[in-house]
Design an enzyme around this catalytic site. Structure first.
Site, PDB file in Angstrom:
ATOM      1  N   GLU A  74       0.839  -1.200   0.000  1.00 33.23           N
ATOM      2  CA  GLU A  74       0.000   0.000   0.000  1.00 33.23           C
ATOM      3  C   GLU A  74       0.875   1.253   0.000  1.00 33.23           C
ATOM      4  O   GLU A  74       0.557   2.254  -0.647  1.00 33.23           O
ATOM      5  CB  GLU A  74      -0.930   0.005   1.217  1.00 33.23           C
ATOM      6  CG  GLU A  74      -1.961  -1.105   1.262  1.00 33.23           C
ATOM      7  CD  GLU A  74      -3.104  -0.930   0.282  1.00 33.23           C
ATOM      8  OE1 GLU A  74      -3.064   0.002  -0.538  1.00 33.23           O
ATOM      9  OE2 GLU A  74      -4.049  -1.739   0.331  1.00 33.23           O
TER      10      GLU A  74
ATOM     11  N   GLU B 138      -5.478   4.971  -0.196  1.00 34.75           N
ATOM     12  CA  GLU B 138      -4.303   4.160   0.129  1.00 34.75           C
ATOM     13  C   GLU B 138      -3.828   4.460   1.551  1.00 34.75           C
ATOM     14  O   GLU B 138      -3.380   3.561   2.277  1.00 34.75           O
ATOM     15  CB  GLU B 138      -3.163   4.420  -0.860  1.00 34.75           C
ATOM     16  CG  GLU B 138      -3.485   4.150  -2.325  1.00 34.75           C
ATOM     17  CD  GLU B 138      -3.839   2.704  -2.637  1.00 34.75           C
ATOM     18  OE1 GLU B 138      -3.729   1.848  -1.740  1.00 34.75           O
ATOM     19  OE2 GLU B 138      -4.241   2.430  -3.782  1.00 34.75           O
TER      20      GLU B 138
ATOM     21  N   HIS C 289      -5.911   2.529   3.861  1.00 30.20           N
ATOM     22  CA  HIS C 289      -5.542   1.116   3.892  1.00 30.20           C
ATOM     23  C   HIS C 289      -4.308   0.901   4.775  1.00 30.20           C
ATOM     24  O   HIS C 289      -4.214  -0.105   5.479  1.00 30.20           O
ATOM     25  CB  HIS C 289      -5.271   0.596   2.478  1.00 30.20           C
ATOM     26  CG  HIS C 289      -6.434   0.775   1.550  1.00 30.20           C
ATOM     27  ND1 HIS C 289      -6.337   0.664   0.178  1.00 30.20           N
ATOM     28  CD2 HIS C 289      -7.746   1.062   1.798  1.00 30.20           C
ATOM     29  CE1 HIS C 289      -7.525   0.882  -0.369  1.00 30.20           C
ATOM     30  NE2 HIS C 289      -8.386   1.123   0.599  1.00 30.20           N
TER      31      HIS C 289
ATOM     32  N   TYR D 247      -4.154  -0.098  12.584  1.00 30.76           N
ATOM     33  CA  TYR D 247      -5.273  -0.310  13.511  1.00 30.76           C
ATOM     34  C   TYR D 247      -5.408  -1.787  13.876  1.00 30.76           C
ATOM     35  O   TYR D 247      -5.622  -2.142  15.050  1.00 30.76           O
ATOM     36  CB  TYR D 247      -6.552   0.201  12.859  1.00 30.76           C
ATOM     37  CG  TYR D 247      -7.818   0.056  13.667  1.00 30.76           C
ATOM     38  CD1 TYR D 247      -7.893   0.490  14.987  1.00 30.76           C
ATOM     39  CD2 TYR D 247      -8.953  -0.523  13.095  1.00 30.76           C
ATOM     40  CE1 TYR D 247      -9.066   0.366  15.715  1.00 30.76           C
ATOM     41  CE2 TYR D 247     -10.130  -0.656  13.815  1.00 30.76           C
ATOM     42  CZ  TYR D 247     -10.188  -0.213  15.122  1.00 30.76           C
ATOM     43  OH  TYR D 247     -11.347  -0.331  15.836  1.00 30.76           O
TER      44      TYR D 247
ATOM     45  N   GLU E  79      -1.902  -3.937  -7.679  1.00 34.67           N
ATOM     46  CA  GLU E  79      -3.266  -3.867  -7.150  1.00 34.67           C
ATOM     47  C   GLU E  79      -4.174  -4.931  -7.763  1.00 34.67           C
ATOM     48  O   GLU E  79      -5.083  -5.438  -7.097  1.00 34.67           O
ATOM     49  CB  GLU E  79      -3.848  -2.478  -7.388  1.00 34.67           C
ATOM     50  CG  GLU E  79      -3.128  -1.375  -6.616  1.00 34.67           C
ATOM     51  CD  GLU E  79      -3.854  -0.046  -6.696  1.00 34.67           C
ATOM     52  OE1 GLU E  79      -4.642   0.256  -5.785  1.00 34.67           O
ATOM     53  OE2 GLU E  79      -3.625   0.688  -7.678  1.00 34.67           O
TER      54      GLU E  79
ATOM     55  N   GLU F 275     -10.087  -0.972  -4.029  1.00 31.12           N
ATOM     56  CA  GLU F 275      -9.130  -1.484  -5.004  1.00 31.12           C
ATOM     57  C   GLU F 275      -9.805  -1.818  -6.330  1.00 31.12           C
ATOM     58  O   GLU F 275      -9.210  -1.658  -7.399  1.00 31.12           O
ATOM     59  CB  GLU F 275      -8.422  -2.731  -4.451  1.00 31.12           C
ATOM     60  CG  GLU F 275      -7.580  -2.490  -3.209  1.00 31.12           C
ATOM     61  CD  GLU F 275      -6.435  -1.503  -3.435  1.00 31.12           C
ATOM     62  OE1 GLU F 275      -6.135  -1.181  -4.601  1.00 31.12           O
ATOM     63  OE2 GLU F 275      -5.835  -1.064  -2.441  1.00 31.12           O
TER      64      GLU F 275
ATOM     65  N   HIS G 167      -9.928   1.321  -8.147  1.00 31.59           N
ATOM     66  CA  HIS G 167      -8.591   1.693  -8.612  1.00 31.59           C
ATOM     67  C   HIS G 167      -8.226   0.942  -9.887  1.00 31.59           C
ATOM     68  O   HIS G 167      -7.670   1.514 -10.830  1.00 31.59           O
ATOM     69  CB  HIS G 167      -7.538   1.391  -7.534  1.00 31.59           C
ATOM     70  CG  HIS G 167      -7.769   2.089  -6.234  1.00 31.59           C
ATOM     71  ND1 HIS G 167      -7.050   1.798  -5.096  1.00 31.59           N
ATOM     72  CD2 HIS G 167      -8.644   3.068  -5.890  1.00 31.59           C
ATOM     73  CE1 HIS G 167      -7.473   2.553  -4.108  1.00 31.59           C
ATOM     74  NE2 HIS G 167      -8.446   3.328  -4.562  1.00 31.59           N
TER      75      HIS G 167
END
Length: 279
Positions: A39, A70, A73, A79, A143, A177, A180
């Protein structure tokens, strides 16, 4: 969406208990490890390279939006690591410490060139081809291929009511994604249409070989992450799956080659996103 909006309470409970096998935990660790590095690579390439040379204002607006996604992500990885008590530095070093991940990252680096070097000239035929190679590498290969076995594995965990918080975040990530890939495929095809001389048979063969190699690397990664069958998955299923994904990517940019298998062994992924419509 924000990753912090998704509760990880049950995931934390499962991670600390005996609810998950070591193999299932390996899936989570390996997937987070690959996403962490890739990422960042995608985001850096967007802002430092692609944005510089794609001057259409609407495309630039989308590129900035993609860069924001991104960053989300990347925040998702942090997290998840914080929630599960994983060492962030260790996760982010997976591109160095895990051979199957390192191979994928090295492949990306080896087929790309530095289009920010002083002598690079986007106005030449070779400059345009070099730029197109860069976009194909990140949108189609990174990706479009390298993310997808990880997506399938983590979503399979969620289907078993395991690590549902992680799986929910992956659903949002996969949605992003997919957009994208569609955008990248559109830009690639527009560049080819406007500059047909750069899309030579030799260059098409080169791109085809890159997609073939990427699929091989992703299958090797799946075999590394799934040494034994779990979650209704086994490594051999990813041969068919990556052939299926590879064919979608080849078709999206008008290349003739097709992998032998064209069957999606994970039809349940359609519950999350219609992979047949991607790219």
């Amino acid at each position: 969406w924000m990753p912090t909006e998704i509760s990880m309470a049950k995931d934390i409970e499962q991670w600390r208990s005996d609810s998950l096998t070591n193999d299932e935990k390996l899936v989570v660790k390996r997937s987070l490890g690959f996403f962490a590095g890739s990422e960042s690579l995608v985001a850096n390439n967007l802002l430092l390279s692609i944005f510089k040379y794609v001057t259409d204002p609407e495309c630039r607006q989308y590129i900035l939006r993609q860069a924001y996604e991104e960053s989300l992500h990347n925040l998702t990885v942090v997290y998840c690591c914080d929630s599960l008590g994983l060492k962030i530095d260790e996760v982010y070093q997976a591109y160095n410490s895990i051979p199957s991940i390192k191979s994928k990252d090295e492949f990306l680096m080896n087929i790309c060139t530095d289009i920010n070097r002083p002598e690079f000239n986007i106005n030449t035929l070779e400059g345009k081809r070099e730029f197109l190679r860069n976009i194909i590498t990140y949108y189609v290969i990174c990706e479009g291929i390298f993310f997808f076995s990880g997506f399938a594995m983590l979503l399979a965990l969620g289907r078993q009511n395991k690590m549902q918080g992680v799986a929910d975040q992956i659903k949002y990530t996969l949605r992003d994604e997919s957009s994208h890939i569609k955008f990248g495929t559109y830009v690639i095809n527009q560049i080819i249409e406007q500059n047909p001389k750069i899309w030579t048979k030799a260059f098409q063969q080169e791109v085809t070989e890159h997609v073939q190699k990427a699929v091989q690397l992703e299958i090797a990664y799946a075999k590394d992450v799934l040494p034994r069958g779990i979650l209704g998955l086994n490594a051999e299923m990813f041969v068919d799956y990556m052939h299926y994904i590879g064919n979608r990517r080849l078709e999206g940019i008008g290349l003739e080659y097709r992998f032998e298998s064209n069957k999606n062994p994970f039809p349940w992924l359609g519950e999350v996103v219609d992979v047949q419509a991607m790219g």
